[in-house]
Enzyme design. Structure first.
Site, PDB file in Angstrom:
ATOM      1  N   HIS A 188      54.187   9.445  18.578  1.00 14.03           N
ATOM      2  CA  HIS A 188      54.908   9.865  19.785  1.00 14.03           C
ATOM      3  C   HIS A 188      56.244  10.523  19.420  1.00 14.03           C
ATOM      4  CE1 HIS A 188      56.340   9.109  24.061  1.00 14.03           C
ATOM      5  NE2 HIS A 188      57.506   9.148  23.438  1.00 14.03           N
ATOM      6  N   GLU A 189      57.001   9.891  18.547  1.00 17.09           N
ATOM      7  CA  GLU A 189      58.317  10.433  18.185  1.00 17.09           C
ATOM      8  C   GLU A 189      58.186  11.755  17.428  1.00 17.09           C
ATOM      9  OE1 GLU A 189      60.816   9.336  19.611  1.00 17.09           O
ATOM     10  OE2 GLU A 189      60.005   7.423  20.295  1.00 17.09           O
ATOM     11  N   HIS A 192      57.922  14.446  19.948  1.00 17.90           N
ATOM     12  CA  HIS A 192      59.203  14.981  20.415  1.00 17.90           C
ATOM     13  C   HIS A 192      59.776  15.959  19.396  1.00 17.90           C
ATOM     14  CE1 HIS A 192      59.432  12.585  23.957  1.00 17.90           C
ATOM     15  NE2 HIS A 192      59.615  11.432  23.356  1.00 17.90           N
ATOM     16  N   HIS A 198      58.021  14.258  27.781  1.00 17.23           N
ATOM     17  CA  HIS A 198      57.212  13.188  28.361  1.00 17.23           C
ATOM     18  C   HIS A 198      56.274  13.731  29.434  1.00 17.23           C
ATOM     19  CE1 HIS A 198      60.408  10.210  26.869  1.00 17.23           C
ATOM     20  NE2 HIS A 198      59.344  10.140  26.102  1.00 17.23           N
ATOM     21  N   TYR A 249      54.406   7.756  29.763  1.00 21.89           N
ATOM     22  CA  TYR A 249      54.920   6.398  29.978  1.00 21.89           C
ATOM     23  C   TYR A 249      53.802   5.531  30.542  1.00 21.89           C
ATOM     24  CZ  TYR A 249      60.015   7.474  29.937  1.00 21.89           C
ATOM     25  OH  TYR A 249      61.290   7.804  29.619  1.00 21.89           O
TER      26      TYR A 249
HETATM   27 ZN    ZN Z   1      59.415   9.560  24.131  1.00 25.16          ZN
END
Ligand code: ZN
Length: 359
Positions: A188-189, A192, A198, A249
């Site tokens: 996930h990171e 980014h 998101h 999320y």
């Molecule tokens: Zn995030």
């Protein structure tokens, strides 16, 4: 290409220095065995003053925690990436565009699909990083190369939570990984760091989900604004909201009371996943970083004659879809372009010589 024209450091320092308040002094140091299954956060258990800053020409809320600007839990902005002054993206007719160009949401990709990285020797469980990188390389055309002197690189380093910058920002950029950050959180990171935002903040998210603001931890509501509301470009690389995205999320992110904060339109909850990139993620990443996926290079075959690609294919725009062009997110409608102003309605705009003008 780095565009760092948004530097208003002095006012920014004044703006943020007021948040050096006693909130953090009462913090007990958070133990590191926190799970980030539901949502990645940079500073678990900590909060800070929320203020509006401008990035890519528009306003968005960030939280100042320990002197860092945190957006939506785990995204970090450095102070020289933002300004407290409004930036213009659309000009009035006859106005001369300023030289100052702002960074768009879709800029700052890693050139040639190559992400350079280094790992802090003190980072525990480094297989999280190597496994996450292996997953990225086996599913996308992004390549990860250990840094040997390159100026721009990701540095995987221990931290209180999981966090990253967005896209290539220039120079060293940290991805922090607390002990509780899993391989999935690391994937996930990295998302980014290559430019992904998101999933639940898509401009069209209200067509798919309901945000239960009454269940959100007080002070965390800003984490649920869409990019359009918070001032971001709203272009998306896939056509629908992907509940399976690793950038989504969970239903219970930032919940104050154990009740869901994000539900589907029918009121039901869903499971966020942190196992790997979804099909939708892979599709979106391909449009950002096209190319062949490592390990799936087809065996050499006899070259077959192909029709040459047109050198300058005319882009086709679909009515009803969002696009980001020249730093602005615009909606294609009736074969024209429309832009939604902050808290305003849609206005028709036109692109002339790389700058947008109100019609
Ligand atoms: Zn995030």
């Amino acid at each position: 290409m780095k565009k760092r024209s948004l530097i208003f450091l002095l006012p920014a320092l004044v703006l943020f220095s007021c948040s050096d308040d006693p909130i953090n002094e009462n913090e007990t140091e958070t133990k590191s065995e926190i799970s980030f299954e539901n949502v990645e956060v940079a500073y678990p258990g900590k909060s800070g003053n929320v203020s509006d800053i401008y990035f890519a020409g528009k306003r968005l809320p960030v939280e100042n925690i320990d002197g860092n600007l945190v957006y939506q839990g785990d995204i970090i902005f450095s102070k020289d990436m933002v300004t407290d002054q409004e930036q213009k993206l659309v000009y009035d007719k006859g106005e001369t565009p300023s030289q100052q160009k702002s960074v768009g949401r879709t800029s700052s990709y890693w050139p040639d699909n190559i992400v350079y990285y280094a790992i802090d020797a003190t980072l525990p469980d480094q297989t999280r990083v190597s496994d996450a990188i292996a997953h990225w390389e086996s599913t996308t055309a992004v390549k990860f190369v250990q840094r040997s002197g390159e100026a721009n690189y990701i540095y995987f380093t221990p931290g209180g939570g999981c966090s990253s910058y967005i896209g290539m920002i220039g120079g060293r950029q940290n991805i922090t990984l607390a002990s509780g950050c899993s391989t999935g959180n690391t994937i996930h990171e990295i998302g980014h760091a290559v430019g992904l935002w998101h999933e639940q903040s898509r401009v069209d998210r209200d067509s798919y989900i309901t945000i239960n603001f009454q269940n959100i931890t007080s002070g965390a509501e800003h984490n649920f604004r869409t990019y359009e509301e918070s001032g971001y470009d709203g272009s998306e690389f896939t056509s629908t909201l992907d509940f399976g995205s690793i950038m989504m999320y969970s239903s219970y992110s930032f919940s104050a009371n154990g009740q869901p904060t994000i539900v589907k339109l029918d009121g039901s909850t869903y499971n966020a996943q942190r196992n790997g990139l979804s099909g939708g993620d892979v599709e979106g990443i391909f449009s950002m970083y096209p190319g062949e996926t490592a390990g799936t290079t087809p065996p050499p075959t006899e070259p077959t004659p192909t029709t040459p690609e047109p050198t300058n294919p005319e882009p086709t725009y679909i009515n009803g879809e969002y696009y980001t062009i020249a730093g602005l997110t615009v909606l294609r409608k009736k074969d024209s372009w429309f832009y939604k102003k902050d808290r305003g309605g849609w206005q028709e705009v036109v692109l002339i010589d790389g700058s947008w003008y109100f019609v």
